[in-house]
Scaffold this motif. Structure first.
Motif, mmCIF file in Angstrom:
data_model
loop_
_atom_site.group_PDB
_atom_site.id
_atom_site.type_symbol
_atom_site.label_atom_id
_atom_site.label_comp_id
_atom_site.label_asym_id
_atom_site.label_seq_id
_atom_site.Cartn_x
_atom_site.Cartn_y
_atom_site.Cartn_z
ATOM 1 N N ALA A 1 -8.425 -2.101 -6.464
ATOM 2 C CA ALA A 1 -7.904 -0.740 -6.320
ATOM 3 C C ALA A 1 -6.414 -0.699 -6.711
ATOM 4 O O ALA A 1 -5.985 0.213 -7.424
ATOM 5 C CB ALA A 1 -8.109 -0.254 -4.892
ATOM 6 N N LEU A 2 -5.657 -1.683 -6.263
ATOM 7 C CA LEU A 2 -4.223 -1.731 -6.615
ATOM 8 C C LEU A 2 -4.035 -1.826 -8.123
ATOM 9 O O LEU A 2 -3.208 -1.125 -8.715
ATOM 10 C CB LEU A 2 -3.537 -2.936 -5.947
ATOM 11 N N LEU A 3 -4.830 -2.694 -8.741
ATOM 12 C CA LEU A 3 -4.697 -2.895 -10.197
ATOM 13 C C LEU A 3 -5.040 -1.622 -10.945
ATOM 14 O O LEU A 3 -4.395 -1.270 -11.937
ATOM 15 C CB LEU A 3 -5.575 -4.053 -10.658
ATOM 16 N N SER A 4 -6.036 -0.908 -10.458
ATOM 17 C CA SER A 4 -6.408 0.312 -11.166
ATOM 18 C C SER A 4 -5.313 1.375 -11.024
ATOM 19 O O SER A 4 -5.036 2.111 -11.962
ATOM 20 C CB SER A 4 -7.808 0.781 -10.733
ATOM 21 N N LEU A 5 -4.659 1.426 -9.856
ATOM 22 C CA LEU A 5 -3.540 2.366 -9.687
ATOM 23 C C LEU A 5 -2.330 1.939 -10.514
ATOM 24 O O LEU A 5 -1.583 2.772 -11.032
ATOM 25 C CB LEU A 5 -3.138 2.474 -8.208
ATOM 26 N N CYS A 6 -2.132 0.638 -10.592
ATOM 27 C CA CYS A 6 -1.033 0.093 -11.383
ATOM 28 C C CYS A 6 -1.174 0.551 -12.831
ATOM 29 O O CYS A 6 -0.197 0.862 -13.505
ATOM 30 C CB CYS A 6 -1.054 -1.430 -11.256
ATOM 31 N N GLN B 1 0.434 -8.702 -12.952
ATOM 32 C CA GLN B 1 0.212 -10.142 -12.726
ATOM 33 C C GLN B 1 0.505 -10.526 -11.277
ATOM 34 O O GLN B 1 -0.214 -11.328 -10.675
ATOM 35 C CB GLN B 1 1.135 -10.975 -13.636
ATOM 36 N N THR B 2 1.576 -9.945 -10.740
ATOM 37 C CA THR B 2 1.972 -10.273 -9.367
ATOM 38 C C THR B 2 0.914 -9.809 -8.369
ATOM 39 O O THR B 2 0.592 -10.531 -7.421
ATOM 40 C CB THR B 2 3.347 -9.652 -9.059
ATOM 41 N N ILE B 3 0.368 -8.619 -8.589
ATOM 42 C CA ILE B 3 -0.721 -8.137 -7.725
ATOM 43 C C ILE B 3 -1.915 -9.084 -7.837
ATOM 44 O O ILE B 3 -2.544 -9.448 -6.835
ATOM 45 C CB ILE B 3 -1.138 -6.692 -8.111
ATOM 46 N N THR C 1 0.829 -1.203 0.000
ATOM 47 C CA THR C 1 0.000 0.000 0.000
ATOM 48 C C THR C 1 0.866 1.257 0.000
ATOM 49 O O THR C 1 0.661 2.182 -0.791
ATOM 50 C CB THR C 1 -0.921 0.016 1.259
ATOM 51 N N ARG C 2 1.862 1.270 0.898
ATOM 52 C CA ARG C 2 2.696 2.457 1.038
ATOM 53 C C ARG C 2 3.431 2.788 -0.268
ATOM 54 O O ARG C 2 3.483 3.935 -0.690
ATOM 55 C CB ARG C 2 3.688 2.275 2.188
ATOM 56 N N ILE C 3 3.988 1.783 -0.901
ATOM 57 C CA ILE C 3 4.761 2.066 -2.116
ATOM 58 C C ILE C 3 3.839 2.463 -3.272
ATOM 59 O O ILE C 3 4.110 3.438 -3.983
ATOM 60 C CB ILE C 3 5.663 0.867 -2.486
ATOM 61 N N ARG D 1 4.065 6.292 -4.727
ATOM 62 C CA ARG D 1 4.766 6.420 -6.019
ATOM 63 C C ARG D 1 3.817 6.514 -7.206
ATOM 64 O O ARG D 1 4.279 6.734 -8.331
ATOM 65 C CB ARG D 1 5.742 5.249 -6.238
ATOM 66 N N CYS D 2 2.487 6.345 -7.006
ATOM 67 C CA CYS D 2 1.596 6.260 -8.175
ATOM 68 C C CYS D 2 1.572 7.551 -8.985
ATOM 69 O O CYS D 2 1.328 7.518 -10.185
ATOM 70 C CB CYS D 2 0.189 5.796 -7.783
ATOM 71 N N GLU D 3 1.850 8.671 -8.361
ATOM 72 C CA GLU D 3 1.887 9.919 -9.135
ATOM 73 C C GLU D 3 3.315 10.357 -9.412
ATOM 74 O O GLU D 3 3.542 11.458 -9.911
ATOM 75 C CB GLU D 3 1.138 11.024 -8.365
ATOM 76 N N VAL D 4 4.292 9.533 -9.060
ATOM 77 C CA VAL D 4 5.696 9.929 -9.224
ATOM 78 C C VAL D 4 6.404 9.090 -10.288
ATOM 79 O O VAL D 4 6.788 9.600 -11.341
ATOM 80 C CB VAL D 4 6.457 9.837 -7.874
#
Ligand SMILES: [Ca+2]
Length: 262
Positions: free
Chosen positions: A253-258, A240-242, A212-214, A218-221
């Motif tokens: 949510a993670l996949l959409s940010l990815c 794939q790993t997520i 979550t933290r990473i 980093r999603c906007e960086v």
């Protein structure tokens, strides 16, 4: 006010890792980092893992903004909180980094200084009995990143061990982890984050706090570059790993940010 109402509504509706992720996204990157730092030092004990990851991986510009936002949000100095929560050489290193005294990259390559710093790192560590940690801290917290990359190359002509091996031999515990994080980030910051994500997801019961933290910070960086490093080094995509290691709405949510598969 609108934000406050929304945040309390979300807190009521969500829980666990999904809550942490969504509330994290409500903050700016610097606000999020400042809050994570604050939480890592709250109460008794310290979450050194978080503290090391944030302080040792952020560049000067990011750290300066985090300090400013930290003062705004908590009416306290990040330096003072770090000093109050850590001790010994570990404290000295983190404080030196938080003071943001790193040189800006220069267009002129100073070969003499590169050689001098490489020799100083060797003489302060592998060459002598014990370790002159203060010299290591000074060089690693004040020189520019491109300069340090050349210093670590040059270092190999003095030492039988490269810089990371030398760190493992010379220091232990949180100090060792901090120096290793620094050197990994000087070499390839996006690969450092990719490796952290890979480890966190591969470990039994994905370490969702780290993931979550990473992703949030980093999603906007540089998440796109992290994805590239991930695929290059681990042969599977981050996406794939997520998919394999998380589940439910948190995974969605993670996949959409990815943002996509590679
Ligand atoms: Ca030594």
């Amino acid at each position: 006010q609108l934000d406050d109402d929304l945040v309390s509504a979300l807190k009521g509706a969500l829980s666990g890792s999904l809550e942490a992720l969504i509330l994290g996204l409500m903050k700016s990157t610097a606000q999020y980092d400042a809050s994570e730092l604050k939480a890592s030092m709250k109460g008794l004990g310290t979450d050194e893992e978080t503290l090391i990851e944030i302080v040792c991986s952020r560049n000067n510009e990011e750290l300066a903004e985090i300090k400013r936002v930290y003062r705004d949000m908590f009416k306290k100095d990040l330096e003072k909180d770090v000093a109050g929560d850590t001790s010994g050489n570990f404290a000295k290193l983190l404080l030196a980094l938080v003071q943001t005294r790193r040189d800006e990259p220069s267009n002129v390559v100073d070969y003499e200084k590169i050689d001098e710093d490489a020799r100083a790192l060797y003489e302060a560590g592998v060459k002598r009995k014990g370790t002159d940690v203060v010299t290591w801290i000074e060089i690693m917290s004040q020189r520019s990143v491109p300069h340090l990359q050349k210093v670590f190359e040059r270092y190999k002509s003095y030492s039988p061990y490269d810089m990371k091996e030398s760190i493992r031999k010379e220091v232990k515990g949180d100090l060792e982890k901090s120096f290793l994080t620094l050197v990994e980030c000087f070499e390839n910051r996006q690969l450092y984050f990719a490796s952290r994500l890979n480890e966190a997801m591969k470990s039994k019961g994905a370490k969702e706090k780290v993931v979550t933290r990473i992703i949030v910070s980093r999603c906007e960086v540089d998440l796109i570059k992290i994805r590239t490093e991930f695929k290059k080094h681990f042969k599977r995509s981050l996406y794939q790993t997520i998919t394999e290691h998380t589940k439910g709405d948190y995974q969605k949510a993670l996949l959409s940010l990815c943002g996509g598969d590679d």
